[in-house]
Scaffold this motif. Structure first.
Motif, short mmCIF file in Angstrom:
data_model
loop_
_atom_site.label_atom_id
_atom_site.label_comp_id
_atom_site.label_asym_id
_atom_site.label_seq_id
_atom_site.Cartn_x
_atom_site.Cartn_y
_atom_site.Cartn_z
N TYR A 11 80.11 29.83 71.65
CA TYR A 11 79.00 30.02 72.59
C TYR A 11 78.67 28.72 73.31
O TYR A 11 78.41 28.70 74.50
N ALA A 12 78.68 27.62 72.57
CA ALA A 12 78.29 26.32 73.13
C ALA A 12 79.42 25.77 73.99
O ALA A 12 80.52 25.54 73.51
N SER A 13 79.16 25.60 75.27
CA SER A 13 80.12 25.01 76.19
C SER A 13 79.36 24.08 77.12
O SER A 13 78.32 24.46 77.68
N THR A 14 79.86 22.88 77.29
CA THR A 14 79.15 21.89 78.10
C THR A 14 78.96 22.36 79.53
O THR A 14 77.88 22.26 80.11
N GLY A 18 77.63 30.00 76.77
CA GLY A 18 77.63 31.45 76.68
C GLY A 18 78.66 32.16 77.52
O GLY A 18 78.59 33.39 77.68
N LYS A 19 79.67 31.45 78.01
CA LYS A 19 80.60 32.09 78.95
C LYS A 19 81.39 33.26 78.36
O LYS A 19 81.73 34.19 79.11
N PRO A 20 81.70 33.32 77.05
CA PRO A 20 82.40 34.51 76.55
C PRO A 20 81.62 35.81 76.77
O PRO A 20 82.20 36.88 76.85
N LEU A 21 80.28 35.68 76.85
CA LEU A 21 79.44 36.87 77.02
C LEU A 21 79.04 37.11 78.47
O LEU A 21 78.35 38.10 78.76
N ALA A 22 79.45 36.23 79.36
CA ALA A 22 79.15 36.43 80.78
C ALA A 22 79.83 37.70 81.27
O ALA A 22 80.95 38.03 80.85
N MET A 23 79.17 38.42 82.13
CA MET A 23 79.71 39.69 82.61
C MET A 23 80.67 39.47 83.77
O MET A 23 80.39 38.71 84.70
N LEU A 24 81.81 40.14 83.69
CA LEU A 24 82.84 40.07 84.72
C LEU A 24 83.28 41.49 85.03
O LEU A 24 83.91 42.14 84.20
N ILE A 225 102.81 33.78 87.84
CA ILE A 225 101.62 34.63 87.93
C ILE A 225 100.37 33.77 87.89
O ILE A 225 100.20 32.93 87.02
N GLU A 226 99.48 33.97 88.84
CA GLU A 226 98.24 33.20 88.90
C GLU A 226 97.21 33.79 87.97
O GLU A 226 97.13 35.00 87.77
N THR A 227 96.44 32.92 87.36
CA THR A 227 95.29 33.35 86.56
C THR A 227 94.07 32.59 87.04
O THR A 227 94.18 31.61 87.78
N VAL A 228 92.91 33.03 86.62
CA VAL A 228 91.67 32.34 86.94
C VAL A 228 90.95 32.06 85.63
O VAL A 228 90.30 32.94 85.06
N GLY A 229 91.11 30.86 85.12
CA GLY A 229 90.36 30.46 83.93
C GLY A 229 88.91 30.22 84.31
O GLY A 229 88.61 29.82 85.44
N ILE A 230 88.01 30.45 83.38
CA ILE A 230 86.58 30.33 83.68
C ILE A 230 86.00 29.16 82.90
O ILE A 230 85.78 29.24 81.70
N ASP A 231 85.78 28.06 83.61
CA ASP A 231 85.20 26.86 83.01
C ASP A 231 83.75 26.65 83.43
O ASP A 231 83.00 25.98 82.72
N THR A 232 83.39 27.18 84.59
CA THR A 232 82.06 26.96 85.15
C THR A 232 81.51 28.26 85.73
O THR A 232 82.27 29.22 85.96
N PRO A 233 80.20 28.32 86.01
CA PRO A 233 79.64 29.51 86.67
C PRO A 233 80.29 29.78 88.02
O PRO A 233 80.45 30.94 88.42
N GLU A 234 80.71 28.72 88.71
CA GLU A 234 81.39 28.89 89.99
C GLU A 234 82.73 29.59 89.80
O GLU A 234 83.14 30.43 90.63
#
Length: 248
Positions: A11-14, A18-24, A225-234
């Motif tokens: 859950y803790a990410s600098t 909480g990004k694992p629980l962010a809705m996509l 193949i392109e992916t989009v990793g999620i490191d930030t809210p942006e």
């Protein structure tokens, strides 16, 4: 050969707590990662240190295992999870919990690296398509030897292209972006997680440098193949746009 997927998620990410629980696209990010992995490997677990993530995974029918809060890396967390599960898998595949667009072809490429019995650790790279991507410190670069083994990973732009304009560097060298997943033979995973953090790992905040600095070899499979990793809210906003094309 038996493979199992383990997805470390905390859950803790600098940069994005909480990004694992962010809705996509109406689902938590961690659910999208899990569904991609389970569809290819048949067996997968989320390894987490947070009850909120554990409960969400169970709520959508996934499997999760609780781990300690003091791990220095995702690989350390995976070793604890694998020990608790007492799996008989030959190879452990680590898909980071912020990579919801990992695809079947990428996982298959990673699996096939282990057709070679000498491969200890595997990962993936993708050619960069823009110099802006190369310049992004959140997208680690890989430099490989002629046999496809990693020589170094860095957040900096490597190599430096001498006597060429920076904007033209992609024309002169195939810069390779690291895709955030690994695979390890079971015994190698046990060994590398006993190693202390190394100076290079601490400097770049890239756990794979611990293994390289201690003499382990990492085979790199190439994907287009392109992916989009999620490191930030942006990144999450970009992922929403990517998802529309991904599902079509």
């Amino acid at each position: 050969m038996k493979f199992i997927g383990i997805i470390p998620a905390r859950y803790a990410s600098t940069r994005f707590p909480g990004k694992p629980l962010a809705m996509l696209g109406g689902k938590p990010v961690i659910q999208r990662v899990y569904e991609q992995v389970i569809s290819v490997l048949g067996e997968a677990y989320v390894a987490t240190d947070d009850e909120r993530i554990f409960n969400v995974v169970e709520s959508f029918g996934g499997k999760a295992v609780m781990t300690r809060t003091d791990h220095q890396s995702g690989t350390d967390r995976i070793e604890e999870a694998v020990s608790k599960l007492q799996t008989d898998a030959d190879v452990i595949i680590n898909v980071q919990g912020d990579e919801p667009f990992i695809q079947k072809a990428q996982l298959e490429t990673l699996k096939h690296l282990f057709d070679d019995p000498l491969v200890q650790i595997g990962t993936l790279g993708k050619p960069f398509e823009s110099i802006e991507g190369v310049d992004n410190p959140n997208s680690p670069k890989i430099v490989c030897d002629i046999n496809g083994y990693a020589m170094y990973f860095s957040r900096s732009v490597i190599p430096y292209i001498r006597n060429k304009e920076h904007d033209d560097w992609l024309k002169h060298f195939p810069f390779l972006k690291h895709i955030g997943l690994y695979a390890y033979r079971r015994e190698v995973l046990a060994e590398i997680t006993q190693l202390p953090q190394s100076p290079l790992e601490l400097a770049e905040s890239l756990e794979q440098l611990r293994w390289l600095q201690n003499g382990y070899r990492i085979k790199v499979g190439v994907t287009n193949i392109e992916t989009v990793g999620i490191d930030t809210p942006e990144d999450l906003q970009r992922a929403e746009k990517f998802l529309k094309g991904f599902e079509n």
